[in-house]
Design an enzyme around this catalytic site. Sequence first.
Site, PDB file in Angstrom:
ATOM      1  N   ASP A 193      83.562   1.833  19.350  1.00  0.00           N
ATOM      2  CA  ASP A 193      82.364   1.044  19.608  1.00  0.00           C
ATOM      3  C   ASP A 193      81.178   1.922  20.020  1.00  0.00           C
ATOM      4  O   ASP A 193      81.360   3.043  20.493  1.00  0.00           O
ATOM      5  CB  ASP A 193      82.625   0.062  20.765  1.00  0.00           C
ATOM      6  N   HIS A 345      85.611   4.358  22.306  1.00  0.00           N
ATOM      7  CA  HIS A 345      84.158   4.498  22.161  1.00  0.00           C
ATOM      8  C   HIS A 345      83.828   5.865  21.590  1.00  0.00           C
ATOM      9  O   HIS A 345      84.609   6.803  21.728  1.00  0.00           O
ATOM     10  CB  HIS A 345      83.468   4.318  23.517  1.00  0.00           C
TER      11      HIS A 345
HETATM   12 ZN   LIG Z   1      80.107  -1.702  23.479  1.00  0.00          ZN
END
Ligand SMILES: [Zn+2]
Length: 385
Positions: A193, A345
């Site tokens: 992400d 991430h």
């Molecule tokens: Zn996020």
Amino acid sequence: MRWGFVFVTMIAALLFSILPVTAAELQAQPVWIAVNDELLTFPDAQPELRGGTTYVPVRFVAEAMQADLTWVPVTSLVTIYKDGRHITLDTANGILKTDLGEQHRVDLYTQDQRLMAPTRLMSESLGYQVSYIASGPISRIKDDSAKLTDEELAAKFKARIDKEKAKWEAEHPAQQPVPEAPKPDKVVYLTFDDGPNAYTEQILNTLKEQGVTATFFVLGPQIEQHKDLAKRMIDESYSVGLHGMTHDSKKIYRSPQTVVQEMEDCNKILTQATGFRTAIMRVPYGSKPWMPQNYRDATVNAGYHMWDWNVDSYDSKSSTRTADETYTEITNQVSGKKNAIVLLHDKKTTADALPKIIKWLKDNGYAFERIYGSTPPVNFWNDQR
Ligand SMILES: [Zn+2]
């Protein structure tokens, strides 16, 4: 329609002589195709397994589905219509477009002048399920009208397949006996992400070196700053989903319409940068409690499938988070899961931990998959739409 087919056959050879042939360059192994309870017979070009993917002659499979097929030679577009759904194969550019607005890079090639396309993506995008029966091997395309179990189907056609397999082996003496591809019973979806950003390149390099796939949930403003990385994600066949624009819970969750608007804006930027749209999304901070029924109805109506995760790497938990802590968290949480959706991430420690994480997943028998619009969504509301 019939005259269309005649025309198509005449010019097919010309048309496909210019296609890229990456899939066709891989060694082919035989595979059998069933639609519901029947095993198909192909008059010339035969279905084949190449690099773990089953390719089928498009026209005959469409006929077995009782689907309609049109081919516009000038544009090299083949469209298949079935029960209100449709897909388009852009044969000149190797792209499969779904009616969800998604586009996937696929290998399309010709065999005996027949267009070949990957069975699973083609069939799932038309609303079918596809199962792989390793004992055949059979790729089985099915819907609600299938009566037999996979085991019953394999038993019913075993004699015919054994006979045809023996014939194939006799005709291909140089090749090794076909090892049966194990059906992956453990699947992992690596998802990243908040990118693309300064750490995405290292992540992409690792994924490429390790030969595994993944999904990126990207932010609109980040795409604008790193168009080249967004393009690379698409070019190297990763799946790209939307993560919105602001990443600010006060702004994005103001109303159902603000969520939809952020996803639409993000998709627009993705299309401008890469030429591709996507039908999958992940909302910032997870969908619970932020996405109650009326919010989900709005994003579903806008054509989106919503994803959360079931393994949280906590790689963004604190600024002192180490690569080893992220690795340990993932291996602890993935253990025992058959379908692991791992939240990661685009950040330095995650990029550094990635080779070790992938090695552990491979050693523990996980197959790597990416998320498509047709993949049954996993989210905190169990909303399967
Ligand atoms: Zn996020």
